[in-house]
Design an enzyme around this catalytic site. Structure first.
Site, PDB file in Angstrom:
ATOM      1  N   SER A  42       1.286   1.319  -7.417  1.00  0.00           N
ATOM      2  CA  SER A  42       0.075   2.119  -7.344  1.00  0.00           C
ATOM      3  C   SER A  42       0.432   3.608  -7.361  1.00  0.00           C
ATOM      4  O   SER A  42       1.056   4.074  -8.321  1.00  0.00           O
ATOM      5  CB  SER A  42      -0.724   1.728  -6.097  1.00  0.00           C
ATOM      6  OG  SER A  42      -2.025   2.257  -6.145  1.00  0.00           O
ATOM      7  N   ASP A 332      -4.329  -3.688  -9.493  1.00  0.00           N
ATOM      8  CA  ASP A 332      -3.404  -2.918  -8.652  1.00  0.00           C
ATOM      9  C   ASP A 332      -2.211  -3.746  -8.193  1.00  0.00           C
ATOM     10  O   ASP A 332      -2.368  -4.865  -7.706  1.00  0.00           O
ATOM     11  CB  ASP A 332      -4.164  -2.402  -7.426  1.00  0.00           C
ATOM     12  CG  ASP A 332      -3.416  -1.333  -6.674  1.00  0.00           C
ATOM     13  OD1 ASP A 332      -2.485  -1.693  -5.932  1.00  0.00           O
ATOM     14  OD2 ASP A 332      -3.756  -0.155  -6.821  1.00  0.00           O
TER      15      ASP A 332
END
Length: 568
Positions: A42, A332
Site C-alpha cells: 500500500s 489493497d
C-alpha cells in the site's frame, strides 16, 4: 552521492497517508546503507518503488530528490486523491465524516445532493402553507410550527442520504469499487496531477530517468543489483500475490489500463502480441514499470479502485474456453499482508532487512519521568519488544474493524516480535488524527510526521548492531532447524500404517500415479538426500535437546514449515 560499503534490505508497512513518514527515514538510512532489496504494501509500496528509483539514481542525486518530497506532499496531499466526477459528492461527504464534524457532514451532504434535499423540503412547505388553516388555537399553532421545523431539517437530510446511498450502491461497483482511479480528472487545474500520474513521474525524476519515454521498470533495477517487491490481493481468487508475478496466468486489458495509467506506461507494457482478437496482453512483463507494482498494491477499498486482470479458470467444467476467462479484481495488498517483514528473509542473514512499521500512540505507555512523547521506538535491547501492545476499540464499528485487522495482520504481527526480527523493526506510533484516511492533514502535521521518519532513520543508524542481530537470529534459527530435523527423522523412521509404505519404501519402491517422469537414478538421489537429513535428525534426537537450557535462549519461538509462495 557515492554508495556506502554496507548494504541492507528494507520493508515498509501500509497506511495510506501515513506513508509520509517514509521519505526522510529512507534518506537517513541511505547515508549508511546501500539498498539491495526493497518491499512494501500500500503506502509502503509507494515508498518502496521510490526508494528503489532513488538507489538506481543515487549518483544523480536520487536521495536528495526524495528529501524534497515531504515539502511537496505537505501542500498537495489531498489533490492526489481525485474522485471520478460522478462520485465527487460521495468523496466530499467521506472527507466530512472523517473530520467528525456533524455540522460539516450535514453541510457536505446537502451541498452534494442539493436537488434531492430541495425535493425533501416539500413536506415542510406543505405544512407551512397549512399553518394558517390549522392555527385555531395557540397549542395547535405551536405544534404546527414544531412540525414544520422538524420536517424542514429531517426530510431534506433523509432524501439526500437516500440518494447518496443509492449513488454508492449503483456507481461504486461500476468504478471498480473506488472513488478515485488514480488518474487526473478533467476538473483538476493544470499542473495538479493525481496519484498515479504523479507517482509515475516522481519515480523517473528521482531515478534521473526521462519522464517522456518508457518508465523505469524492474529489469532496469536488476541491471544495477536492485530488487523491488510489493503485495497485492486478488479478491476474486481470495489470495495474495507478490509483484512482479512469476506465473503466466494473467492478462491485462489495454483499454482498461489506459484509464488507470499514463499512456507511456501502458505503451511500455505492450511487449508481446495480444491474445487473438481481444485487447488482452500477458501480464508477465520483463521490464514491468514500477508504478504498476505500487498502484496494484494501494487499491484501498472504496477510496482507490481495484485493478482488473484476466485469467482462465480451468476449474470450470462444461464451459467453453471463451467463458472460462474471468475478470479478477486486485485490491489493497494490506488486506492480506500489510507488513511483509518476511520479504527477502534468509535463515542466517548476511545483511539486515530493516522494517519501518506504523503503530498507535498511547500515552499510558510513557515511562515515568519521560519528557515529551515517545513516538518512535526501536527495541534494540533483547528484553524489549517481546509483547504485542493491546489496541482498544469502542462501539460496534470499532469491534468490526478490530475483527478485520486481527484476521489480516496476525501473522505479520507475530513475526515482528520474534527475536532476530524485532530489533530491526522501528515503529512510528501515530495518533488517530495522523496518517491513515486523514487526507486533509494540515501541512504542519505532515511536516511533523516526516520528522518522525527522520528520527526512525537516525535510530536505526545509531542503535542497530548487525552482529547482535545475527547472534539472536542464529539462536532462534538453530533451535527451529533442530526441531524440524528431529521431526523429520521421527517421521522417516516411523512404522507405516497398515496398508501404507514407509518413506524409505516410498522413495524407490512405490509406483506413483504422478510425477512418473523421475528416473530410478533421480529417485535414488532424492532418497539419499532424505536419508542424510534423517540421519542428522537422528543424531540430534540422540543428543541433549536444546530445550534443556531453554532459559538461556530467546523466549519467542519460531517453527519452520512449508508455506505457499505468493508470487506464483
Amino acid at each position: 552521492m557515492s554508495a556506502p560499503e554496507q548494504s541492507c534490505d528494507l520493508v515498509m508497512k501500509g497506511g495510506i497517508t501515513s506513508g509520509v513518514v517514509y521519505p526522510k527515514a529512507v534518506v537517513k538510512l541511505s547515508h549508511k546503507y546501500r539498498f539491495r532489496n526493497i518491499g512494501g504494501t500500500s503506502a509502503g509500496a509507494i515508498a518502496a518503488v521510490v526508494t528503489a528509483a532513488a538507489e538506481y539514481g543515487r549518483a544523480d542525486g536520487g536521495f536528495e530528490k526524495i528529501e524534497a518530497l515531504p515539502k511537496q506532499l505537505s501542500a498537495t496531499l489531498l489533490e492526489k486523491f481525485q474522485p471520478r466526477p460522478e462520485l465527487r459528492p460521495v468523496f466530499n461527504l467521506m472527507l466530512a465524516v472523517m473530520s467528525k464534524s456533524i455540522a460539516g457532514t450535514v453541510l457536505a451532504l446537502l451541498k452534494g445532493y442539493a436537488m434531492p434535499a430541495l425535493a425533501g423540503l416539500m413536506p415542510a412547505v406543505i405544512v407551512a402553507i397549512m399553518i394558517p388553516l390549522i392555527s385555531h388555537s395557540i397549542p395547535a399553532t405551536i405544534l404546527a410550527v414544531l412540525l414544520f421545523l422538524f420536517l424542514l431539517v429531517l426530510f431534506p437530510v433523509a432524501t439526500a442520504c437516500f440518494v447518496a446511498a443509492r449513488d454508492v450502491a449503483r456507481r461504486l461497483p461500476g468504478a471498480d469499487y473506488g472513488l478515485c482511479n488514480g488518474m487526473t480528472q478533467a476538473y483538476s487545474p493544470v499542473g495538479h496531477p493525481a496519484l498515479t500520474e504523479w507517482l509515475a513521474d516522481t519515480i523517473d525524476l528521482v531515478a534521473g530517468h526521462p519522464t517522456t519515454g518508457a518508465p523505469l521498470g524492474i529489469r532496469d533495477l536488476e541491471m544495477r543489483g536492485i530488487t523491488v517487491r510489493t503485495v497485492t490481493t486478488d479478491i476474486t481468487s481470495h489470495r495474495p500475490y507478490v509483484l512482479p508475478m512469476q506465473n503466466n496466468l494473467h492478462y491485462f486489458s489495454e483499454r482498461e489500463f489506459r484509464t488507470l495509467f499514463p499512456g507511456r506506461v501502458v505503451d511500455a507494457m505492450l511487449t508481446v502480441p495480444k491474445q487473438g482478437s481481444t485487447d488482452l496482453y500477458p501480464f508477465k512483463i520483463e521490464n514491468l514499470p514500477l508504478v504498476v507494482l505500487a498502484r496494484m498494491s494501494l487499491s484501498f477499498p472504496a477510496l482507490i479502485s481495484a485493478v482488473p486482470l484476466y485469467r482462465n479458470d480451468y476449474t470450470l467444467v462444461g464451459v467453453d474456453d471463451e467463458h472460462k476467462l474471468v475478470r479478477c479484481m486486485f485490491s489493497d495488498g494490506g488486506l492480506s499482508s500489510n507488513f511483509p517483514v518476511h520479504f527477502f528473509d534468509q535463515f542466517l542473514p548476511s545483511r539486515p532487512t530493516f522494517g519501518i512499521s506504523l503503530g498507535e500512540y498511547n500515552p499510558k505507555r510513557e515511562k515515568p519521568g519521560t519528557t515529551g512523547e515517545t513516538r518512535v521506538v526501536l527495541p534494540a535491547r533483547a528484553t524489549q519488544g517481546q509483547l504485542l501492545p493491546t489496541r482498544g476499540f469502542t462501539g460496534l464499528i470499532g469491534f468490526v474493524f478490530a475483527l478485520f485487522d486481527s484476521a489480516k495482520d496476525w501473522q505479520d504481527s507475530l513475526q515482528s516480535i520474534l527475536a532476530g526480527y524485532r530489533e530491526r523493526i522501528v515503529t512510528v506510533n501515530l495518533k488517530t488524527e495522523e496518517g491513515g484516511l486523514n487526507l486533509e492533514m494540515p501541512p504542519a502535521r505532515i511536516t511533523q510526521l516526516t520528522g518522525f521518519g527522520e528520527i526512525a532513520g537516525d535510530l536505526i543508524n545509531s542503535d542497530f548492531d548487525l552482529n547482535e542481530h545475527k547472534w539472536r537470529r542464529y539462536l532462534v534459527e538453530v533451535r527451529a532447524l533442530e526441531e524440524m530435523l528431529r521431526d523429520f527423522a521421527a517421521a522417516y523412521a516411523e512404522a507405516p500404517e497398515p496398508g501404507s509404505l514407509s518413506y524409505a519404501a516410498i522413495a524407490t519402491e512405490y509406483s506413483p500415479s504422478s510425477y512418473k517422469e523421475l528416473t530410478e537414478e533421480e529417485r535414488r538421489v532424492l532418497r539419499d538426500r532424505a536419508e542424510a537429513i534423517a540421519a542428522l535428525g537422528e543424531k540430534f534426537r540422540a543428543s541433549q535437546p536444546l530445550d534443556g537450557f531453554a532459559d538461556h535462549l530467546p523466549t519467542s519461538r519460531s517453527r519452520i514449515r512449508s508455506v505457499a509462495r505468493m508470487d506464483y
